[in-house]
Write an enzyme that holds these catalytic residues in place. Sequence first.
Site, PDB file in Angstrom:
ATOM      1  N   PRO A  52       0.827  -1.209   0.000  1.00 56.44           N
ATOM      2  CA  PRO A  52       0.000   0.000   0.000  1.00 56.44           C
ATOM      3  C   PRO A  52       0.863   1.261   0.000  1.00 56.44           C
ATOM      4  O   PRO A  52       2.010   1.224   0.426  1.00 56.44           O
ATOM      5  CB  PRO A  52      -0.777  -0.111   1.300  1.00 56.44           C
ATOM      6  CG  PRO A  52      -0.249  -1.289   2.039  1.00 56.44           C
ATOM      7  CD  PRO A  52       0.923  -1.819   1.304  1.00 56.44           C
ATOM      8  N   GLU A  53       0.291   2.349  -0.495  1.00 57.90           N
ATOM      9  CA  GLU A  53       1.004   3.621  -0.545  1.00 57.90           C
ATOM     10  C   GLU A  53       0.370   4.591   0.457  1.00 57.90           C
ATOM     11  O   GLU A  53      -0.479   4.203   1.246  1.00 57.90           O
ATOM     12  CB  GLU A  53       0.950   4.174  -1.971  1.00 57.90           C
ATOM     13  CG  GLU A  53       1.481   3.173  -3.009  1.00 57.90           C
ATOM     14  CD  GLU A  53       1.439   3.714  -4.422  1.00 57.90           C
ATOM     15  OE1 GLU A  53       1.435   4.942  -4.598  1.00 57.90           O
ATOM     16  OE2 GLU A  53       1.387   2.904  -5.353  1.00 57.90           O
ATOM     17  N   HIS A  88       0.131 -16.600   8.746  1.00 61.73           N
ATOM     18  CA  HIS A  88       0.558 -15.266   8.315  1.00 61.73           C
ATOM     19  C   HIS A  88       0.200 -14.180   9.325  1.00 61.73           C
ATOM     20  O   HIS A  88       0.437 -13.006   9.097  1.00 61.73           O
ATOM     21  CB  HIS A  88      -0.065 -14.928   6.962  1.00 61.73           C
ATOM     22  CG  HIS A  88       0.165 -15.970   5.918  1.00 61.73           C
ATOM     23  ND1 HIS A  88       1.433 -16.316   5.492  1.00 61.73           N
ATOM     24  CD2 HIS A  88      -0.699 -16.764   5.233  1.00 61.73           C
ATOM     25  CE1 HIS A  88       1.326 -17.275   4.581  1.00 61.73           C
ATOM     26  NE2 HIS A  88       0.055 -17.565   4.417  1.00 61.73           N
ATOM     27  N   ARG A 136       3.433 -12.049   2.588  1.00 67.16           N
ATOM     28  CA  ARG A 136       4.787 -12.081   2.026  1.00 67.16           C
ATOM     29  C   ARG A 136       5.851 -11.601   3.006  1.00 67.16           C
ATOM     30  O   ARG A 136       7.047 -11.659   2.701  1.00 67.16           O
ATOM     31  CB  ARG A 136       4.827 -11.278   0.726  1.00 67.16           C
ATOM     32  CG  ARG A 136       4.040 -11.994  -0.370  1.00 67.16           C
ATOM     33  CD  ARG A 136       4.006 -11.178  -1.642  1.00 67.16           C
ATOM     34  NE  ARG A 136       5.299 -11.116  -2.291  1.00 67.16           N
ATOM     35  CZ  ARG A 136       5.533 -10.436  -3.407  1.00 67.16           C
ATOM     36  NH1 ARG A 136       4.559  -9.767  -3.974  1.00 67.16           N
ATOM     37  NH2 ARG A 136       6.728 -10.407  -3.946  1.00 67.16           N
TER      38      ARG A 136
END
Length: 291
Positions: free
Chosen positions: A2-3, A113, A133
């Site tokens: 995300p930005e 996760h 990830r």
Amino acid sequence: MPELPEVEITRERIGPALLGRRIEGVHTTKPSYFFLTPPQRLRKRLVGRTVQALERVGKYLVAPLDDGSRLVLHLGMTGQLFVEGVASVRLLSAAGRAALAPEKQGHFSPDAHTHLWISFEDGGPAVIFRDVRKFGKVLWLAPGEKTPRLERLGVDALRAGGADLFAASRTRSAAIKSLLLDQSVIAGVGNIYADEALFLAGLRPTRAARRLSRPQCGTLAAALQQVLRRSIETGGSSISDYVAPDGRDGAYQDERRVYARKGEPCDACGTAIRRIVIGQRSAHFCPRCQA
Ligand SMILES: [Zn+2]
């Protein structure tokens, strides 16, 4: 991803679930590169503390605690920070999504996760940090402690003006797209919003940064503000794994003019959008509208 917009939305929405609550328990996965502060130390430092504020610095979230220390979080590529009990299909693995009956999709329970699970003394919902990830980061800073991760960041993209861009670009032979992605120049911009801002400003991503005129830098800074603010307004871009803390999806992906629209017609002139690679990152632009 995300930005800045997605991190800002995360800050706004997870804030109420963190502020003023005393931490009772911290559950983590095993030590890994996800934890810049080892899990055992993290638990020791966080339990009993109260989160006093939640700030955004570039793409980082910074939570000052009541003992003067700070908890720093970065969502990385696929990080998901949310409140216990929310429902979103993005919280399931592809296999999980396929296996579940439609009516059961979206109900989250901790999995491999789920790297950080913070519970509170008031017994209310936990705050959960999940990252498939593991490019996300968790870091605890002692009172007064500094980290280059925050120190080296440039001006926040929501405050960056034409003068900032003009000053930063004078000595750079790099493409303007690469300059926009450089967090030490402008903090918070990633691939989506850099491409969209360059389209809005009518500038090709390959343009040498130092060749931009002062007015062009002004136009580009204004375009950047416009796309970032519009994205925050619409709940951010829900592409791939990004999920807002309350499980809701954003809508900015529907307003993209160039990003990930290779081959589709430009909605201003009809020319096919092109995709190229600059500095190992993809860049999308309209060969007619952007010069
Ligand atoms: Zn066009």
